[in-house]
Scaffold this motif. Structure first.
Motif, short mmCIF file in Angstrom:
data_model
loop_
_atom_site.label_atom_id
_atom_site.label_comp_id
_atom_site.label_asym_id
_atom_site.label_seq_id
_atom_site.Cartn_x
_atom_site.Cartn_y
_atom_site.Cartn_z
N UNK A 93 0.82 -1.20 0.00
CA UNK A 93 0.00 0.00 0.00
C UNK A 93 0.86 1.26 0.00
N UNK A 94 1.59 1.48 1.08
CA UNK A 94 2.38 2.70 1.19
C UNK A 94 3.79 2.43 1.69
N UNK A 95 4.23 1.21 1.63
CA UNK A 95 5.54 0.86 2.17
C UNK A 95 6.59 0.58 1.12
N UNK A 96 6.38 1.06 -0.11
CA UNK A 96 7.34 0.78 -1.18
C UNK A 96 8.73 1.31 -0.83
N UNK A 97 8.80 2.48 -0.17
CA UNK A 97 10.12 3.03 0.19
C UNK A 97 10.81 2.16 1.23
N UNK A 98 10.03 1.44 2.04
CA UNK A 98 10.62 0.53 3.02
C UNK A 98 11.36 -0.62 2.32
N UNK A 99 10.84 -1.04 1.17
CA UNK A 99 11.50 -2.10 0.40
C UNK A 99 12.84 -1.65 -0.18
N UNK A 100 13.01 -0.34 -0.35
CA UNK A 100 14.26 0.17 -0.92
C UNK A 100 15.33 0.39 0.14
N UNK A 101 15.01 0.21 1.41
CA UNK A 101 16.03 0.33 2.46
C UNK A 101 16.94 -0.89 2.43
N UNK A 102 18.18 -0.66 2.82
CA UNK A 102 19.22 -1.70 2.68
C UNK A 102 18.88 -3.03 3.33
N UNK A 103 18.40 -3.03 4.55
CA UNK A 103 18.29 -4.29 5.29
C UNK A 103 16.89 -4.87 5.36
N UNK A 104 15.89 -4.19 4.82
CA UNK A 104 14.52 -4.68 4.94
C UNK A 104 14.35 -6.09 4.38
N UNK A 105 14.73 -6.29 3.14
CA UNK A 105 14.52 -7.60 2.51
C UNK A 105 15.37 -8.71 3.10
N UNK A 106 16.65 -8.48 3.38
CA UNK A 106 17.40 -9.56 4.04
C UNK A 106 16.84 -9.93 5.42
N UNK A 107 16.39 -8.94 6.19
CA UNK A 107 15.82 -9.25 7.51
C UNK A 107 14.52 -10.03 7.35
N UNK A 108 13.66 -9.60 6.42
CA UNK A 108 12.41 -10.35 6.19
C UNK A 108 12.71 -11.78 5.73
N UNK A 109 13.72 -11.94 4.92
CA UNK A 109 14.09 -13.27 4.45
C UNK A 109 14.52 -14.16 5.62
N UNK A 110 15.25 -13.58 6.57
CA UNK A 110 15.69 -14.37 7.73
C UNK A 110 14.54 -14.67 8.69
N UNK A 111 13.42 -13.96 8.54
CA UNK A 111 12.26 -14.20 9.39
C UNK A 111 11.29 -15.21 8.77
N UNK A 112 11.81 -16.15 7.98
CA UNK A 112 10.96 -17.21 7.42
C UNK A 112 10.35 -18.04 8.54
N UNK A 113 10.99 -18.02 9.69
CA UNK A 113 10.47 -18.65 10.90
C UNK A 113 10.68 -17.66 12.04
N UNK A 114 9.82 -17.68 13.06
CA UNK A 114 10.02 -16.76 14.18
C UNK A 114 11.43 -16.89 14.74
N UNK A 115 12.07 -15.74 15.00
CA UNK A 115 13.48 -15.75 15.40
C UNK A 115 13.75 -14.72 16.48
N UNK A 116 14.78 -15.01 17.25
CA UNK A 116 15.29 -14.05 18.22
C UNK A 116 16.25 -13.10 17.50
N UNK A 117 16.51 -11.97 18.13
CA UNK A 117 17.38 -10.95 17.58
C UNK A 117 18.74 -11.55 17.17
N UNK A 118 19.33 -12.33 18.04
CA UNK A 118 20.66 -12.90 17.76
C UNK A 118 20.63 -13.94 16.64
N UNK A 119 19.51 -14.64 16.49
CA UNK A 119 19.40 -15.59 15.37
C UNK A 119 19.39 -14.84 14.04
N UNK A 120 18.68 -13.73 13.99
CA UNK A 120 18.64 -12.91 12.78
C UNK A 120 20.05 -12.40 12.48
N UNK A 121 20.71 -11.93 13.53
CA UNK A 121 22.06 -11.39 13.38
C UNK A 121 23.03 -12.46 12.88
#
Length: 180
Positions: A93-121
């Protein structure tokens, strides 16, 4: 695709939209691509140079005009462009600019399963704590990520999971990306 390559691609704001437009068959010259993506000339040029250096896009050697270059996808670029096209096809809807941020897509990709902060890192070795924290907060404010607290753990720990649009994007990217 390896996660490091994916992180490198998404480090430029317009790299995924350019790859997506090339995948869709938009004329591969600079002017049509620039118009199709909506990027500024400078940002477009930097993203295109980045894609060329990575070996995903190359100048068409059969098209000889130096001031109006034509580009084409390499073999590796074709696979990346297919993923980019799937991501860009998600209705945001209105989050297209969020997709252009550096880490948005890699972080979402790592959240394929619920994760803790350190697991994502651990999945995203080159991300800093600050960048991860800011990315998670930005996505949480758009309701792409949900944060809950695991009260059974000692000390209590936050668990992050992709929801709504974030979950859709995560389901698209996670099967395509290798975390090694």
């Amino acid at each position: 695709m390896d996660i490091e390559l994916f992180v490198n691609i998404t480090s430029r704001a317009w790299a995924l939209p350019i790859l997506s437009k090339l995948h869709e068959g938009i004329a591969a010259r600079q002017a049509p691509l620039l118009a199709a993506t909506g990027a500024s000339r400078t940002a477009f040029s930097q993203s295109m140079d980045h894609l060329v250096k990575m070996g995903l896009v190359e100048r068409n050697p059969g098209y000889g005009h130096p001031l109006r270059p034509e580009f084409r996808l390499t073999a590796q670029g074709i696979a990346a462009a297919a993923i980019a096209s799937k991501i860009q096809s998600v209705p945001v809807e209105e989050g297209r600019e969020l997709l252009r941020r550096s880490w948005t897509l890699p972080v979402l990709t790592s959240l394929y399963a619920p994760s803790h902060f350190n697991q994502i890192k651990r999945n995203l070795r080159s991300i800093t704590d600050r960048a991860l924290s800011q990315s998670l907060k930005a996505m949480e404010s758009r309701q792409w990520v949900c944060r809950s607290v695991d009260q059974d753990a000692r000390p209590p720990r936050s668990i992050y999971r992709a929801v709504n649009t974030g979950a859709v994007i995560s389901k698209i990217t996670a099967p395509e990306i290798r975390f090694e």
